[in-house]
Design an enzyme around this catalytic site. Structure first.
Site, short mmCIF file in Angstrom:
data_model
loop_
_atom_site.label_atom_id
_atom_site.label_comp_id
_atom_site.label_asym_id
_atom_site.label_seq_id
_atom_site.Cartn_x
_atom_site.Cartn_y
_atom_site.Cartn_z
N THR A 194 7.76 -7.35 35.53
CA THR A 194 8.07 -8.75 35.28
C THR A 194 7.79 -9.61 36.52
O THR A 194 7.59 -9.10 37.62
CB THR A 194 9.55 -8.94 34.90
OG1 THR A 194 10.34 -8.68 36.06
CG2 THR A 194 9.97 -8.02 33.78
N CYS A 195 7.84 -10.91 36.32
CA CYS A 195 7.54 -11.83 37.41
C CYS A 195 8.75 -12.09 38.30
O CYS A 195 8.70 -12.95 39.18
CB CYS A 195 7.01 -13.14 36.84
SG CYS A 195 5.50 -12.89 35.91
N ASP A 196 9.85 -11.38 38.07
CA ASP A 196 11.05 -11.60 38.87
C ASP A 196 11.05 -10.68 40.10
O ASP A 196 10.72 -9.50 40.00
CB ASP A 196 12.28 -11.31 38.01
CG ASP A 196 13.57 -11.64 38.75
OD1 ASP A 196 13.50 -11.99 39.95
OD2 ASP A 196 14.64 -11.53 38.14
#
Ligand SMILES: *Cc1c(COP(=O)(O)O)cnc(C)c1O
Length: 394
Positions: free
Chosen positions: A327-329
């Site tokens: 994910t982009c987190d």
């Protein structure tokens, strides 16, 4: 009917074959390991009836395997009741142990045919006042366990000092109480709290019987049985030895129940993810996998677990590496400061002991799908065996 030969699905060749067939990420569930865990726990606690708590891995293949081994189920939600019903489980083998229930949860469980429920406070006992001929209760007692990885007695359970008063209320309402339950926490280091809780419950049950407040001939000792993660624990025989000794003085007519979850499901599955990209950043190799902290590795957050992790590729040279989720987190990092062989896009990475509290609490944040569960070494005759390999409970 001849049984198929056992193939260990956790061996590299088999892992590659399964990923080839079902894609990535995967949770490979070995039903044979579920059987082994059940047998080991049964041997360690011979007089205890095992009710598998569905919560850590509510998958039909686990349920079917547990039932075929002669164990029973511990349900806690309407969803779990629905799964048991869908699999054609005999409700007489199910108990419902959520201490706080909506009216619909009670109604669904009763309609399915569950009889034994749990309550831990006056309001919850009152919910059964009009059901006296259809339901019986275990009263859940709280024993704090700051040593457990997850202390479950903070959120639920009646203070031992208030127990008799609660039992008197039930008796006044005509609600039948068949015994006590507790859950000292999950992944506990040793059985000291279980033993204290058993001793305290034995006293309370005697006192309640003296007052004729119910039959008090069931003692439910909950779950909490530990498994090896990155940190190894005592083997289950040793862990249970003091508990066996504590249970020995109980009269034979007292039925003892346990609700193991993690111990049954944890070691029975591995997580498999694929390197989807890599980058060198500040002297470290970063490998981005197609599963991470928002997926099956969510147990590292919710369950505080550390899964032993290794790539399938081996090489003499090892370099400082980071394994990150897709994910982009930025919190989505599985492990840092690992020494790994240099990996390539498409390489597989395996997490061990990933059966419990992993897939069950995975999200689909960023639209990265949860891993597919592939259940292997199922037996055709097991209940729920009609389901095809890889089918999920959802
Ligand atoms: C979660 C839970 C269990 C299972 O606990 P484990 O530590 O995984 O064995 C058993 N009983 C209840 C009531 C639970 O909430």
């Amino acid at each position: 009917m001849r049984r198929p030969r056992y193939i260990d699905p956790f061996q590299p060749a088999e892992i590659r074959r399964l990923v080839g067939e079902f894609g990535s990420p995967l949770l490979i569930l070995d039903c044979e390991r579920v059987r082994v865990q059940l047998r080991k726990l049964k041997k360690a606690l011979p007089r205890v009836d095992l009710h598998y708590a569905l919560k850590p891995l509510p998958h039909p293949a686990v349920v079917a395997t547990v039932l075929a081994e002669g164990a029973s189920l511990d349900l806690a939600t309407s969803g779990e009741v629905h799964l048991a019903r869908r699999l054609g489980v005999d409700p007489a083998r199910c108990i419902h142990t959520h201490p706080i229930k909506r009216p619909a949860d009670i109604a669904n469980a009763l309609e399915f045919g569950v009889r034994l429920f749990v309550a831990d406070n006056p309001d919850e006992v009152r919910k059964f006042a009009h059901l006296t001929d259809r339901a019986e209760l275990l009263l859940r007692v709280s024993f704090r366990n700051p040593g457990a990885m997850v202390d479950l007695s903070r959120k639920f359970g009646c203070d031992p000092e208030d127990l008799l008063e609660l039992a008197r209320l039930a008796a006044d309402l005509g609600v039948r109480v068949s015994g006590l339950s507790f859950h000292v926490g999950s992944q506990v280091r040793d059985a000291a709290r279980h033993v204290e809780a058993v001793n305290a419950c034995m006293k309370l049950m005697r006192a309640a019987r003296r007052e004729r407040l119910g039959s008090f001939d069931v003692l439910d000792i909950g779950g909490g049985f530990p498994i090896d993660y990155a940190q190894p624990v005592q083997d289950i025989g040793r862990f249970c030895a003091p508990l066996r000794a504590a249970l020995a003085p109980l009269p034979r007519r007292v039925r003892v129940i346990a609700e193991p979850g993690r111990y049954i499901a944890g070691p029975a599955a591995i997580g498999v993810a694929t390197v989807m990209g890599r980058a060198r950043r500040e002297g470290h190799w970063w490998y981005y996998l197609d599963d991470g902290l928002y997926g099956a590795w969510s147990g590292q957050l919710f369950d505080h677990a550390r899964y032993p992790v290794e790539p399938l590729r081996d090489a003499a040279e090892r370099l400082p590496s980071v394994l990150a989720g897709p994910t982009c987190d930025s919190i989505d990092v599985i492990a840092e400061n690992l020494m790994l062989p240099q990996l390539k896009v498409g390489d597989l990475v395996v997490g061990r002991a990933m059966g419990a509290y992993t897939w069950a609490c995975a999200t689909e944040f960023n639209f990265f799908p949860k891993p597919t569960v592939v259940a292997v070494n199922r037996r055709p005759g097991d209940a729920g065996g009609v389901m095809s390999v890889g089918e999920c409970a959802a």
